[in-house]
Design a protein around this motif. Sequence first.
Motif, short mmCIF file in Angstrom:
data_model
loop_
_atom_site.label_atom_id
_atom_site.label_comp_id
_atom_site.label_asym_id
_atom_site.label_seq_id
_atom_site.Cartn_x
_atom_site.Cartn_y
_atom_site.Cartn_z
N LEU A 175 0.89 -1.22 0.10
CA LEU A 175 0.01 0.02 0.10
C LEU A 175 0.92 1.44 0.07
N ALA A 176 2.13 1.12 0.82
CA ALA A 176 2.78 2.34 1.00
C ALA A 176 3.36 2.67 -0.56
N LEU A 177 3.81 1.49 -0.99
CA LEU A 177 4.30 1.58 -2.49
C LEU A 177 3.55 2.21 -3.33
N LEU A 178 2.30 2.18 -3.22
CA LEU A 178 1.24 2.56 -4.29
C LEU A 178 0.75 3.97 -3.70
N ALA A 179 1.39 4.56 -2.80
CA ALA A 179 1.02 5.90 -2.43
C ALA A 179 1.09 6.91 -3.39
N HIS A 180 1.98 6.86 -4.24
CA HIS A 180 2.33 8.00 -5.04
C HIS A 180 1.64 7.69 -6.57
N SER A 181 1.87 6.47 -6.91
CA SER A 181 1.58 6.17 -8.22
C SER A 181 1.20 4.65 -8.45
N GLU A 182 0.46 4.34 -9.51
CA GLU A 182 0.25 2.90 -9.89
C GLU A 182 1.53 2.25 -10.19
N LEU A 183 1.37 0.95 -9.84
CA LEU A 183 2.62 0.00 -10.54
C LEU A 183 1.72 -1.27 -11.04
N SER A 184 2.76 -1.72 -11.89
CA SER A 184 2.12 -3.18 -12.50
C SER A 184 2.46 -4.18 -11.44
N ALA A 185 1.83 -5.40 -11.52
CA ALA A 185 1.99 -6.64 -10.61
C ALA A 185 3.51 -6.90 -10.52
N GLY A 186 4.29 -6.82 -11.62
CA GLY A 186 5.50 -7.19 -11.82
C GLY A 186 6.70 -6.27 -11.12
N GLU A 187 5.95 -4.72 -11.42
CA GLU A 187 7.03 -3.89 -10.69
C GLU A 187 6.80 -3.87 -8.98
N ILE A 188 5.65 -4.14 -8.66
CA ILE A 188 5.50 -4.33 -7.35
C ILE A 188 6.35 -5.52 -6.75
N ALA A 189 6.14 -6.53 -7.37
CA ALA A 189 6.99 -8.01 -6.95
C ALA A 189 8.34 -7.71 -7.05
N ALA A 190 9.04 -6.78 -8.08
CA ALA A 190 10.34 -6.54 -7.95
C ALA A 190 10.87 -6.08 -6.66
N ARG A 191 10.17 -5.32 -6.21
CA ARG A 191 10.47 -4.58 -4.85
C ARG A 191 10.56 -5.38 -3.49
N PHE A 192 10.03 -6.69 -3.62
CA PHE A 192 10.01 -7.51 -2.43
C PHE A 192 10.64 -8.81 -2.53
N ASP A 193 11.20 -9.24 -1.61
CA ASP A 193 12.04 -10.46 -1.73
C ASP A 193 11.13 -11.44 -1.58
N MET A 194 10.18 -11.83 -2.36
CA MET A 194 9.06 -12.81 -2.28
C MET A 194 8.65 -13.12 -3.76
N THR A 195 8.05 -14.29 -3.96
CA THR A 195 7.95 -14.51 -5.48
C THR A 195 6.64 -13.75 -5.93
N LYS A 196 6.62 -14.05 -7.11
CA LYS A 196 5.38 -13.38 -7.86
C LYS A 196 4.10 -13.81 -7.47
N PRO A 197 3.79 -15.10 -7.21
CA PRO A 197 2.57 -15.50 -6.98
C PRO A 197 2.25 -15.33 -5.72
N SER A 198 3.22 -15.20 -4.75
CA SER A 198 2.94 -14.82 -3.38
C SER A 198 2.22 -13.23 -3.33
N ILE A 199 3.15 -12.33 -4.24
CA ILE A 199 2.90 -10.85 -4.31
C ILE A 199 1.18 -10.76 -4.88
N SER A 200 1.27 -11.66 -5.83
CA SER A 200 -0.11 -11.80 -6.54
C SER A 200 -1.38 -12.16 -5.58
N GLN A 201 -1.01 -12.97 -4.46
CA GLN A 201 -2.01 -13.41 -3.56
C GLN A 201 -2.03 -12.06 -2.73
N HIS A 202 -1.18 -11.48 -2.37
CA HIS A 202 -1.28 -10.31 -1.24
C HIS A 202 -2.20 -9.11 -2.06
N LEU A 203 -1.90 -8.97 -3.51
CA LEU A 203 -2.76 -8.04 -4.01
C LEU A 203 -4.18 -8.45 -4.12
#
Lengths: 125, 125
Positions: B17-45
């Motif tokens: 949420l904090a990451l999205l405070a200032h602009s929209e981002l694609s799922a991949g751009e979000i995932a790239a900023r976390f030490d977690m797999t993309k499917p996990s991020i997708s789940q959180h989203l």
Amino acid sequence: MQRVFEALASTPRRKILALLAHSELSAGEIAARFDMTKPSISQHLAVLEAAGLVVSEKRGQYVFYRQVSENLINALNGFVQEVCPVARPLKRESAAIGRERAKAAEADAGTADAGGPAPRRGDTA
Amino acid sequence: MQRVFEALASTPRRKILALLAHSELSAGEIAARFDMTKPSISQHLAVLEAAGLVVSEKRGQYVFYRQVSENLINALNGFVQEVCPVARPLKRESAAIGRERAKAAEADAGTADAGGPAPRRGDTA
DNA sequence: CAGTTATTTAGCAAATTAGCTAAATAAGCA
DNA sequence: TGCTTATTTAGCTAATTTGCTAAATAACTG
């Protein structure tokens, strides 16, 4: 912060907080209002206390719980600022609460909409 | 309400949420900023979206996520009022934010989309 | 002291959540 | 069409949370 949000993630715990909004209550009085055993309520109270959202005080046989609203407000506020910077004015309001409780209530009674377009949503979510 | 607090109970989700405070981002751009797999991020989203805290929009190959700050503010505010009535001034501020955003949206796009989703721009600052 | 009430601790089973890997779906490109 | 990228779904295990019962601790009462 982490503990605060984990504490708030549980419906029974949010209900307990709401119950403590207006006055302190003993653990037993709280438990009496829930369809849950006393040990379970005790556990929830421990979680709320660990999060700093309530404090307990033992008086005689009883343990009374009351909420610590500053901590709730500060935690939510800190988060909102991080996530939603547009809401920055909330911080000032929060700080003002501590100093001007009575005045705030009074001002609220007299404050009406300034005349702009109405907010798009109601006051609940 | 329940979903909002469950969504906020997770540290990775609050960070998103904090990451999205200032602009929209694609799922991949979000995932790239976390030490977690993309499917996990997708789940959180998905959890955040179910709580109404973000919305997604597929554009071509990408899925963009942006936050819906009104829902966050309204949910927290509704809760605070229930639990901590002394914090009533927060309600006024929330209403003010609503007016600000409505005005901003109006200025941003002359054509009003009465039935559409929240204001398009993620520029919350 | 013995008995009673108030609350918490201990220990357990059921349910939920978090993260992973592998595979499916969808869109863009040669 | 076939290849590549982006994202999600399925299916799994480990860890956590929930609420319970039974028992322990603490304080009051006769």
